[in-house]
Design a protein around this motif. Sequence first.
Motif, PDB file in Angstrom:
ATOM      1  N   UNK A   2       0.835  -1.201   0.000  1.00 41.21           N
ATOM      2  CA  UNK A   2       0.000   0.000   0.000  1.00 41.21           C
ATOM      3  C   UNK A   2       0.874   1.257   0.000  1.00 41.21           C
ATOM      4  N   UNK A   3       0.304   2.356  -0.505  1.00 45.48           N
ATOM      5  CA  UNK A   3       1.049   3.607  -0.651  1.00 45.48           C
ATOM      6  C   UNK A   3       1.573   4.166   0.670  1.00 45.48           C
ATOM      7  N   UNK A   4       0.922   3.814   1.773  1.00 42.63           N
ATOM      8  CA  UNK A   4       1.330   4.360   3.073  1.00 42.63           C
ATOM      9  C   UNK A   4       2.727   3.904   3.480  1.00 42.63           C
ATOM     10  N   UNK A   5       3.232   2.863   2.817  1.00 42.31           N
ATOM     11  CA  UNK A   5       4.560   2.348   3.156  1.00 42.31           C
ATOM     12  C   UNK A   5       5.681   2.957   2.307  1.00 42.31           C
ATOM     13  N   UNK A   6       5.338   3.920   1.464  1.00 45.03           N
ATOM     14  CA  UNK A   6       6.296   4.445   0.487  1.00 45.03           C
ATOM     15  C   UNK A   6       7.609   4.921   1.119  1.00 45.03           C
ATOM     16  N   UNK A   7       7.527   5.841   2.072  1.00 49.34           N
ATOM     17  CA  UNK A   7       8.742   6.406   2.667  1.00 49.34           C
ATOM     18  C   UNK A   7       9.581   5.353   3.382  1.00 49.34           C
ATOM     19  N   UNK A   8       8.918   4.423   4.027  1.00 47.29           N
ATOM     20  CA  UNK A   8       9.647   3.373   4.723  1.00 47.29           C
ATOM     21  C   UNK A   8      10.432   2.491   3.748  1.00 47.29           C
ATOM     22  N   UNK A   9       9.775   2.167   2.624  1.00 50.99           N
ATOM     23  CA  UNK A   9      10.410   1.267   1.653  1.00 50.99           C
ATOM     24  C   UNK A   9      11.603   1.938   0.978  1.00 50.99           C
ATOM     25  N   UNK A  53      13.442   4.176   2.004  1.00 54.43           N
ATOM     26  CA  UNK A  53      14.518   4.440   2.973  1.00 54.43           C
ATOM     27  C   UNK A  53      15.103   3.158   3.556  1.00 54.43           C
ATOM     28  N   UNK A  54      14.662   2.003   2.990  1.00 55.04           N
ATOM     29  CA  UNK A  54      15.262   0.727   3.379  1.00 55.04           C
ATOM     30  C   UNK A  54      14.816   0.179   4.718  1.00 55.04           C
ATOM     31  N   UNK A  55      13.731   0.696   5.253  1.00 57.78           N
ATOM     32  CA  UNK A  55      13.235   0.197   6.541  1.00 57.78           C
ATOM     33  C   UNK A  55      12.505  -1.131   6.344  1.00 57.78           C
ATOM     34  N   UNK A  56      12.593  -2.017   7.340  1.00 60.17           N
ATOM     35  CA  UNK A  56      11.878  -3.285   7.253  1.00 60.17           C
ATOM     36  C   UNK A  56      10.402  -3.066   7.577  1.00 60.17           C
ATOM     37  N   UNK A  57       9.541  -3.803   6.884  1.00 61.79           N
ATOM     38  CA  UNK A  57       8.094  -3.655   7.027  1.00 61.79           C
ATOM     39  C   UNK A  57       7.487  -5.026   7.235  1.00 61.79           C
ATOM     40  N   UNK A  58       6.604  -5.137   8.190  1.00 56.75           N
ATOM     41  CA  UNK A  58       5.925  -6.412   8.425  1.00 56.75           C
ATOM     42  C   UNK A  58       4.946  -6.684   7.281  1.00 56.75           C
ATOM     43  N   UNK A 111       5.123  -0.053  -4.643  1.00 65.05           N
ATOM     44  CA  UNK A 111       4.256   0.635  -3.690  1.00 65.05           C
ATOM     45  C   UNK A 111       3.234   1.386  -4.522  1.00 65.05           C
ATOM     46  N   UNK A 112       1.983   0.928  -4.439  1.00 66.57           N
ATOM     47  CA  UNK A 112       1.006   1.425  -5.402  1.00 66.57           C
ATOM     48  C   UNK A 112       1.447   0.976  -6.782  1.00 66.57           C
ATOM     49  N   UNK A 113       1.613   1.920  -7.694  1.00 66.50           N
ATOM     50  CA  UNK A 113       2.075   1.587  -9.047  1.00 66.50           C
ATOM     51  C   UNK A 113       3.553   1.896  -9.238  1.00 66.50           C
ATOM     52  N   UNK A 114       4.197   2.399  -8.203  1.00 69.64           N
ATOM     53  CA  UNK A 114       5.612   2.791  -8.318  1.00 69.64           C
ATOM     54  C   UNK A 114       6.527   1.588  -8.061  1.00 69.64           C
ATOM     55  N   UNK A 115       7.444   1.343  -9.006  1.00 69.62           N
ATOM     56  CA  UNK A 115       8.456   0.306  -8.801  1.00 69.62           C
ATOM     57  C   UNK A 115       9.547   0.875  -7.903  1.00 69.62           C
TER      58      UNK A 115
END
Length: 295
Positions: A238-245, A247-252, A265-269
């Motif tokens: 989902x788009x809400x994870x954009x900044x985390x992704x 910036x290399x942060x781990x996401x559950x 993230x959304x349509x962005x590779x």
Amino acid sequence: MHSGILNINKKKGISSARCVSLVRKALNQKKVGHTGTLDLEASGVLPIVVGKATRVSDYMMGKDKTYRSLIEFGKKTDTLDGAGKVIGQSSKTITRMDLEKALEKFRGEITQIPPMYSALKVGGKKLYDLARAGVEIDRKKRKVTIYDIKLIDFDFPYANIEVTCSKGTYIRTLVDDLGEYLETYAYVKELSRTRVGDFLLEDAIKSDDILEIGKDSLIGRLESIDKALDNFPSYGLEKKYFDQVINGMTIKIEDEINSLARIYVGEEFIGLGKSIKSKDGYFLKMEKVFYDRQD
């Protein structure tokens, strides 16, 4: 800085490095490279990587490729193509049936010895530099795969063939070995690369046009970086994870990703990532981030 992949149709007689130089000049951008040298005497598809896409050049080199080759039988040249001098001749005549039967022998996994006139490096030196100095050295055999090889037309001593093959295949060597198998000589008179992965000759920009069509037009022709990675599975967030992704942060995440996958993230590779497992479940870890934020 712009990023992406340009599908260039390199004309015969100019180097792959020259194509890179033309794109660099046209885009006024330093970070530009190619995805494996196409012979000076060959024409055809040469994907040029720009900006962050230079990080996927190795993946592009691994793509399978298709070539069209005009063969002349009865002659052998020192470079195995039309640029060399004739070092062997044979008067043996072969028939269409002879050739079709021989081509079958070269389908599948085969072994090749790279030609001396090639950009391959041995001990830090390019083989063609050694060859031009009159030095010949032993080269290691390598296994390559010929996925398909077919005869397009035949008019002895000439034949047109189409070859779809794995990375590392030398068409000049293939043709030379074909001549040897038929107990005659053969060399590549003309060679064109018509496909690299999903990059096709009919969609390519002619190398002569790189400086003519304008910077904006070139930018508009840049293919997205993920086109080089289409053999990897995709995974969306989902788009809400954009900044985390980015910036290399781990996401559950809910799912296990066993091997590298294209992360969107959304349509962005964004790049390539995979899951890591802990007692709390699966977490996404980005291995390579290709997203280029244009500010």
